[in-house]
Design a protein around this motif. Structure first.
Motif, PDB file in Angstrom:
ATOM      1  N   ILE A   9      19.958  -5.985  65.792  1.00 29.10           N
ATOM      2  CA  ILE A   9      20.873  -5.735  66.943  1.00 29.10           C
ATOM      3  C   ILE A   9      21.819  -4.629  66.679  1.00 29.10           C
ATOM      4  O   ILE A   9      22.243  -4.484  65.803  1.00 29.10           O
ATOM      5  CB  ILE A   9      21.576  -7.114  67.658  1.00 29.10           C
ATOM      6  N   THR A  10      22.303  -3.908  67.685  1.00 31.01           N
ATOM      7  CA  THR A  10      23.389  -2.686  67.602  1.00 31.01           C
ATOM      8  C   THR A  10      24.612  -3.138  68.403  1.00 31.01           C
ATOM      9  O   THR A  10      24.627  -3.615  69.642  1.00 31.01           O
ATOM     10  CB  THR A  10      22.821  -1.470  68.356  1.00 31.01           C
ATOM     11  N   ILE A  11      25.478  -3.131  67.484  1.00 28.27           N
ATOM     12  CA  ILE A  11      26.925  -3.400  68.048  1.00 28.27           C
ATOM     13  C   ILE A  11      27.766  -2.036  67.759  1.00 28.27           C
ATOM     14  O   ILE A  11      28.041  -1.893  66.690  1.00 28.27           O
ATOM     15  CB  ILE A  11      27.828  -4.338  67.505  1.00 28.27           C
ATOM     16  N   GLY A  12      27.948  -1.158  68.834  1.00 27.62           N
ATOM     17  CA  GLY A  12      28.818  -0.096  68.674  1.00 27.62           C
ATOM     18  C   GLY A  12      27.696   0.788  68.133  1.00 27.62           C
ATOM     19  O   GLY A  12      26.479   1.221  68.629  1.00 27.62           O
TER      20      GLY A  12
ATOM     21  N   MET B 131      24.555 -10.018  59.654  1.00 30.09           N
ATOM     22  CA  MET B 131      24.680  -9.325  58.404  1.00 30.09           C
ATOM     23  C   MET B 131      24.610  -7.916  58.482  1.00 30.09           C
ATOM     24  O   MET B 131      23.832  -7.189  59.281  1.00 30.09           O
ATOM     25  CB  MET B 131      23.454  -9.678  57.440  1.00 30.09           C
ATOM     26  N   THR B 132      25.444  -7.236  57.744  1.00 32.13           N
ATOM     27  CA  THR B 132      25.350  -5.704  57.550  1.00 32.13           C
ATOM     28  C   THR B 132      23.984  -5.219  57.047  1.00 32.13           C
ATOM     29  O   THR B 132      23.286  -5.960  56.436  1.00 32.13           O
ATOM     30  CB  THR B 132      26.352  -4.975  56.793  1.00 32.13           C
ATOM     31  N   THR B 133      23.722  -3.782  56.974  1.00 29.12           N
ATOM     32  CA  THR B 133      22.557  -3.370  56.432  1.00 29.12           C
ATOM     33  C   THR B 133      22.579  -3.628  54.932  1.00 29.12           C
ATOM     34  O   THR B 133      21.671  -4.363  54.438  1.00 29.12           O
ATOM     35  CB  THR B 133      22.618  -1.856  56.578  1.00 29.12           C
ATOM     36  N   ASP B 134      23.593  -3.509  54.298  1.00 27.06           N
ATOM     37  CA  ASP B 134      23.697  -3.676  52.853  1.00 27.06           C
ATOM     38  C   ASP B 134      23.354  -5.381  52.521  1.00 27.06           C
ATOM     39  O   ASP B 134      22.884  -5.612  51.590  1.00 27.06           O
ATOM     40  CB  ASP B 134      25.132  -3.370  52.161  1.00 27.06           C
ATOM     41  N   GLU B 135      24.247  -6.079  53.307  1.00 23.75           N
ATOM     42  CA  GLU B 135      23.818  -7.481  53.245  1.00 23.75           C
ATOM     43  C   GLU B 135      22.342  -7.899  53.548  1.00 23.75           C
ATOM     44  O   GLU B 135      21.791  -8.721  52.623  1.00 23.75           O
ATOM     45  CB  GLU B 135      24.748  -8.093  54.215  1.00 23.75           C
ATOM     46  N   ALA B 136      21.666  -7.468  54.477  1.00 25.18           N
ATOM     47  CA  ALA B 136      20.441  -7.650  54.666  1.00 25.18           C
ATOM     48  C   ALA B 136      19.588  -7.105  53.496  1.00 25.18           C
ATOM     49  O   ALA B 136      18.473  -7.866  53.122  1.00 25.18           O
ATOM     50  CB  ALA B 136      19.932  -6.938  55.914  1.00 25.18           C
ATOM     51  N   ILE B 137      19.919  -6.033  53.003  1.00 24.74           N
ATOM     52  CA  ILE B 137      18.896  -5.627  51.877  1.00 24.74           C
ATOM     53  C   ILE B 137      19.192  -6.456  50.797  1.00 24.74           C
ATOM     54  O   ILE B 137      18.246  -7.005  49.947  1.00 24.74           O
ATOM     55  CB  ILE B 137      19.494  -4.140  51.497  1.00 24.74           C
ATOM     56  N   THR B 138      20.244  -7.070  50.320  1.00 25.76           N
ATOM     57  CA  THR B 138      20.602  -7.970  49.223  1.00 25.76           C
ATOM     58  C   THR B 138      20.058  -9.291  49.452  1.00 25.76           C
ATOM     59  O   THR B 138      19.234  -9.729  48.785  1.00 25.76           O
ATOM     60  CB  THR B 138      21.990  -8.219  49.244  1.00 25.76           C
ATOM     61  N   PHE B 139      20.073  -9.683  50.818  1.00 18.55           N
ATOM     62  CA  PHE B 139      19.501 -10.799  51.149  1.00 18.55           C
ATOM     63  C   PHE B 139      17.863 -10.772  51.112  1.00 18.55           C
ATOM     64  O   PHE B 139      17.185 -11.937  50.520  1.00 18.55           O
ATOM     65  CB  PHE B 139      19.647 -11.316  52.655  1.00 18.55           C
ATOM     66  N   LEU B 140      17.317  -9.669  51.486  1.00 20.39           N
ATOM     67  CA  LEU B 140      15.669  -9.519  51.569  1.00 20.39           C
ATOM     68  C   LEU B 140      15.425  -9.025  49.693  1.00 20.39           C
ATOM     69  O   LEU B 140      14.219  -9.041  49.648  1.00 20.39           O
ATOM     70  CB  LEU B 140      15.148  -8.817  52.316  1.00 20.39           C
ATOM     71  N   ARG B 141      16.225  -8.820  49.131  1.00 26.99           N
ATOM     72  CA  ARG B 141      16.221  -8.699  47.808  1.00 26.99           C
ATOM     73  C   ARG B 141      15.212  -7.250  47.760  1.00 26.99           C
ATOM     74  O   ARG B 141      14.430  -7.075  46.715  1.00 26.99           O
ATOM     75  CB  ARG B 141      15.515  -9.616  46.990  1.00 26.99           C
ATOM     76  N   ILE B 142      15.382  -6.386  48.594  1.00 26.45           N
ATOM     77  CA  ILE B 142      14.824  -4.883  48.697  1.00 26.45           C
ATOM     78  C   ILE B 142      15.455  -4.202  47.618  1.00 26.45           C
ATOM     79  O   ILE B 142      14.772  -3.292  46.912  1.00 26.45           O
ATOM     80  CB  ILE B 142      14.931  -4.498  49.949  1.00 26.45           C
ATOM     81  N   ASP B 143      16.371  -4.370  47.088  1.00 27.03           N
ATOM     82  CA  ASP B 143      17.368  -3.503  46.071  1.00 27.03           C
ATOM     83  C   ASP B 143      16.913  -3.810  44.575  1.00 27.03           C
ATOM     84  O   ASP B 143      17.253  -3.224  43.656  1.00 27.03           O
ATOM     85  CB  ASP B 143      19.007  -3.353  46.362  1.00 27.03           C
ATOM     86  N   THR B 144      16.186  -4.965  44.633  1.00 28.44           N
ATOM     87  CA  THR B 144      15.842  -5.351  43.191  1.00 28.44           C
ATOM     88  C   THR B 144      14.382  -5.105  42.875  1.00 28.44           C
ATOM     89  O   THR B 144      13.870  -5.355  41.694  1.00 28.44           O
ATOM     90  CB  THR B 144      16.143  -6.875  42.963  1.00 28.44           C
ATOM     91  N   ASN B 145      13.547  -4.353  43.831  1.00 28.19           N
ATOM     92  CA  ASN B 145      12.324  -4.463  43.625  1.00 28.19           C
ATOM     93  C   ASN B 145      11.934  -3.095  43.180  1.00 28.19           C
ATOM     94  O   ASN B 145      10.610  -2.602  43.351  1.00 28.19           O
ATOM     95  CB  ASN B 145      11.271  -4.915  44.585  1.00 28.19           C
ATOM     96  N   GLY B 146      12.731  -2.199  42.818  1.00 23.57           N
ATOM     97  CA  GLY B 146      12.695  -0.691  42.533  1.00 23.57           C
ATOM     98  C   GLY B 146      12.553   0.143  43.716  1.00 23.57           C
ATOM     99  O   GLY B 146      12.234   1.328  43.378  1.00 23.57           O
ATOM    100  N   THR B 147      12.936  -0.153  44.678  1.00 26.76           N
ATOM    101  CA  THR B 147      12.929   0.809  45.814  1.00 26.76           C
ATOM    102  C   THR B 147      14.019   1.601  45.722  1.00 26.76           C
ATOM    103  O   THR B 147      15.288   1.022  45.661  1.00 26.76           O
ATOM    104  CB  THR B 147      12.886  -0.135  47.335  1.00 26.76           C
ATOM    105  N   LYS B 148      13.920   2.715  46.101  1.00 28.54           N
ATOM    106  CA  LYS B 148      14.905   4.008  45.870  1.00 28.54           C
ATOM    107  C   LYS B 148      15.695   4.087  47.085  1.00 28.54           C
ATOM    108  O   LYS B 148      16.932   4.297  46.955  1.00 28.54           O
ATOM    109  CB  LYS B 148      14.172   5.192  45.306  1.00 28.54           C
ATOM    110  N   HIS B 149      15.382   3.836  48.216  1.00 25.36           N
ATOM    111  CA  HIS B 149      16.024   4.131  49.337  1.00 25.36           C
ATOM    112  C   HIS B 149      15.585   2.712  50.303  1.00 25.36           C
ATOM    113  O   HIS B 149      14.893   2.827  51.153  1.00 25.36           O
ATOM    114  CB  HIS B 149      15.522   5.307  50.298  1.00 25.36           C
ATOM    115  N   PRO B 150      16.426   1.954  49.832  1.00 25.19           N
ATOM    116  CA  PRO B 150      16.292   0.406  50.462  1.00 25.19           C
ATOM    117  C   PRO B 150      16.456   0.586  52.229  1.00 25.19           C
ATOM    118  O   PRO B 150      15.824  -0.181  53.163  1.00 25.19           O
ATOM    119  CB  PRO B 150      17.063  -0.692  49.997  1.00 25.19           C
ATOM    120  N   GLU B 151      17.490   1.279  52.626  1.00 31.17           N
ATOM    121  CA  GLU B 151      17.739   1.623  53.855  1.00 31.17           C
ATOM    122  C   GLU B 151      16.481   2.226  54.641  1.00 31.17           C
ATOM    123  O   GLU B 151      16.315   1.686  55.856  1.00 31.17           O
ATOM    124  CB  GLU B 151      19.050   2.686  54.150  1.00 31.17           C
TER     125      GLU B 151
END
Length: 64
Positions: free
Chosen positions: A36-39, A1-21
């Protein structure tokens, strides 16, 4: 998963966190999450995200 997909999967973006990254970076620095890092891109395999959730539950149980 990309960073954005992981944030959505873990629901970090729905708990009021201003900077989920930054939250993902924090979990990685604490040794709780291992992407893992790819490129130049970080990827979060589903099994690793599930292990991460399990690690959080274990930490919570140890604190309680």
């Amino acid at each position: 998963m990309t960073t954005d997909e992981a944030i959505t999967f873990l629901r970090i973006d729905t708990n009021g966190t201003k900077h989920p990254e930054t939250t993902l970076d924090h979990y990685q620095q604490e040794g709780l999450l291992f992407p893992i890092t790819i490129g130049k891109c970080r990827k979060y395999p589903l099994p690793e995200l599930l292990r991460f959730i399990e690690r959080l539950y274990q930490l919570k149980e140890n604190v309680s």
